[in-house]
Design a protein around this motif. Structure first.
Motif, short mmCIF file in Angstrom:
data_model
loop_
_atom_site.label_atom_id
_atom_site.label_comp_id
_atom_site.label_asym_id
_atom_site.label_seq_id
_atom_site.Cartn_x
_atom_site.Cartn_y
_atom_site.Cartn_z
N THR A 173 -47.97 -30.71 -50.56
CA THR A 173 -46.57 -31.86 -51.51
C THR A 173 -46.44 -30.27 -52.14
O THR A 173 -44.64 -30.52 -52.51
N SER A 174 -46.50 -28.93 -51.87
CA SER A 174 -45.33 -28.03 -51.55
C SER A 174 -43.77 -28.03 -50.86
O SER A 174 -43.33 -27.30 -51.21
N ASP A 175 -44.20 -28.81 -50.20
CA ASP A 175 -42.83 -28.62 -48.69
C ASP A 175 -42.03 -30.58 -49.11
O ASP A 175 -41.38 -30.60 -48.80
#
Length: 161
Positions: free
Chosen positions: A96-98
């Protein structure tokens, strides 16, 4: 100036202005990896350069590029494959950080008309899984697919109505 020569010059400039064009940008998950497919139309034999980037928190980050330098955070996780009219970015261990707005930007060498690009918003929970059949279609000629499907067609008993 001769009108015929003027028209020829205009047509030549118009053709050069459309050497390549990004037609479609799509994203899917292949296991835990993100795959971005950047399809383009290329009307020149000039070498193609590309840049994949992500914009998040109002900041552009270069993931993989032949135009500029990729950022360290993505270098070990990203690779690119090129097929006829398709440039694919593979980003390993997608989390999700991408998530963010991904961009594919293409440029043909010696094309002075500028870059063409497309954006796509990528959110992990909304990504489709990459279809195995679409992978086969991208890497296989239609003639080979037809030849491989002939035994299936012969096995089907067609009933005439």
């Amino acid at each position: 100036m001769n009108p015929t020569v003027g028209i020829a010059v205009i047509l030549t400039v118009f053709q050069a202005a459309h050497c390549q064009m990004v037609k479609d940008l799509s994203a899917c998950l292949l296991g835990q990896n993100l795959r971005l497919d950047c399809r383009y139309e290329n009307k020149t034999d000039n070498p193609l350069t590309y840049e994949f980037s992500i914009t998040k928190d109002n900041r552009k980050h270069i993931i993989h590029s032949t135009i500029s330098v990729s950022e360290n955070i993505y270098r070990s996780r990203a690779n690119v494959t090129m097929h006829k009219n398709l440039v694919c970015l593979h980003l390993q261990s997608f989390t999700t950080s991408d998530e963010g707005i991904y961009m594919c930007e293409l440029r043909a060498t010696n094309d002075y008309t500028g870059n063409t690009s497309k954006n796509i918003t990528v959110i992990k929970d909304k990504l489709e899984k990459c279809a195995g059949f679409s992978l086969l279609i991208q890497n296989t000629s239609w003639l080979l697919l037809l030849l491989l499907s002939l035994p299936l067609l012969q096995a089907v008993d067609f009933v005439s109505l």
